[in-house]
Design a protein around this motif. Structure first.
Motif, mmCIF file in Angstrom:
data_model
loop_
_atom_site.group_PDB
_atom_site.id
_atom_site.type_symbol
_atom_site.label_atom_id
_atom_site.label_comp_id
_atom_site.label_asym_id
_atom_site.label_seq_id
_atom_site.Cartn_x
_atom_site.Cartn_y
_atom_site.Cartn_z
ATOM 1 N N LEU A 54 -5.563 -14.547 -22.429
ATOM 2 C CA LEU A 54 -4.188 -14.618 -22.026
ATOM 3 C C LEU A 54 -3.793 -15.605 -21.240
ATOM 4 N N GLN A 102 -4.491 -19.250 -22.333
ATOM 5 C CA GLN A 102 -3.544 -19.633 -23.277
ATOM 6 C C GLN A 102 -2.203 -20.119 -22.736
ATOM 7 N N GLN A 103 -1.845 -19.537 -21.756
ATOM 8 C CA GLN A 103 -0.613 -19.834 -20.946
ATOM 9 C C GLN A 103 -0.760 -21.205 -20.192
ATOM 10 N N ALA A 129 -9.924 -9.970 -21.900
ATOM 11 C CA ALA A 129 -8.636 -10.034 -22.469
ATOM 12 C C ALA A 129 -7.610 -10.788 -21.678
ATOM 13 N N ARG A 130 -7.670 -10.283 -20.516
ATOM 14 C CA ARG A 130 -6.453 -10.980 -19.582
ATOM 15 C C ARG A 130 -6.991 -12.463 -19.389
ATOM 16 N N ALA A 149 -7.874 -20.674 -26.902
ATOM 17 C CA ALA A 149 -6.752 -21.032 -26.232
ATOM 18 C C ALA A 149 -6.022 -22.725 -26.559
ATOM 19 N N ASN A 196 -4.837 -13.043 -31.250
ATOM 20 C CA ASN A 196 -4.838 -11.740 -30.715
ATOM 21 C C ASN A 196 -4.600 -10.425 -31.426
#
Length: 328
Positions: A310, A313-314, A306-307, A103, A117
């Motif tokens: 993500l 990272q955001q 996986a979620r 991340a 990813n």
């Protein structure tokens, strides 16, 4: 042979071929693992990552019936190991994923030897580890309020160490600097071990370190914890306030670790590894070992991990941009 018989034979052959193809993955799933599993940790020995990895490896060895050995492979903020494992195709090499490699690095390096990813498959989120903000006892600050006041009275005079640019400790302290509006110099090291050594000797004033690696030094009085990055106080340090309750609502900083496999690993093997990893983290031995170090046991499934990656990272992309974090 009539046309009908010939057609029937071709259909039967096709069905047979499909059946055989279906049997192959099943057979591979039953035979995996077929040899020792190499579990790569992309950082130097001595930090929280190694504690988590060795705890997990011990339980995976019992669960999978083959040896799972931990190999520390530091370098390039974790990129060296990540790049190597991304290219591994022996079906028996996995790696410990981390907030830094998954991340942070994608947003501080112009070019990486791996695609977070695409080159990896998330297996299981293993654990979350609160970041503890600590100072050498010679620093005249007993809590976060006093530390912030000291830092503001001497801009750029205090320093903090981390395991390297882009490491969880680097991210944690830069996040604190943004929240508190302070200017504190960053001293990057090559791993948690040498960083902690200099913190203990007084060469460093402060650091943000994962709880498992630093709690023994806090309990012995060799370091002073001025705040925890967790959302609530941790049982091991009930008298130490969180950053949030010491004047910065909403602040939370935890490191996290999980198992990743190269994207080339067979799906059936990943499924088996994911189930074993979740069981391993939730075993009584792992729970006893890691909760004593204030770690939060997770042991998630593949989709949830996986979620989570993500979302992280955001979350960190804008913070990294604001802090201006750059690689070595």
């Amino acid at each position: 042979m009539t046309n009908i018989d010939a057609t029937r034979r071709r259909v039967l052959q096709a069905v047979g071929a499909l059946g055989a193809a279906a049997v192959v993955p099943a057979a591979r799933a039953q035979s995996w693992p077929a040899k020792t599993i190499r579990f790569v940790v992309p950082f130097a020995p001595g930090g929280s990552s190694e504690i988590v990895a060795r705890t997990l490896a011990a339980e995976l060895t019992n669960s999978l019936g083959v040896s799972v050995f931990v190999e520390n492979k530091p370098g390039g903020a974790g990129n060296v190991a990540m790049g190597e494992v991304a290219r591994a195709d022996d079906q028996h090499t996995i790696i410990l994923g981390h907030i830094g490699t998954l991340a942070v690095n994608p947003y501080i390096f112009e070019k990486l030897p791996y695609d977070v990813n695409k080159d990896f498959k998330p297996v299981s989120l293993s654990t979350k580890v609160p970041s503890l903000y600590v100072v050498n006892p010679d620093v005249p600050a007993r809590n976060l309020k006093e530390f912030v006041a000291l830092a503001k009275s001497k801009p750029g005079k205090l320093n903090y160490g981390s395991a390297g640019n882009g490491s969880a400790g680097h991210l944690a302290f830069e996040y604190l600097k943004i929240a508190t509006g302070t200017f504190i110099l960053h001293v990057p090291y090559r791993g948690s071990g040498p960083q902690i050594t200099d913190l203990l000797s007084g060469r460093l004033d402060a650091a943000a370190v994962g709880a498992p690696a630093i709690l023994p030094f806090i309990k012995s009085g060799k370091l002073r914890c001025i705040a925890t990055g967790s959302s609530q106080r941790i049982p091991q340090l009930p008298d130490v306030g969180t950053v949030a309750e010491q004047g910065y609502p909403g602040f939370e900083m935890t490191q996290w670790y999980g198992v990743l496999a190269p994207s080339t690993m067979a799906p059936a093997a990943i499924d088996k590894l994911a189930a074993a990893s979740a069981r391993a983290m939730q075993s009584p031995k792992s729970t006893e070992r890691l909760r004593g170090d204030a770690a939060i046991i997770v042991g998630s499934n593949q989709n949830d991990f996986a979620r989570f990656i993500l979302a992280e990272q955001q979350r960190w992309k804008p913070i990294i941009a604001r802090a201006g974090i750059k690689p070595d």
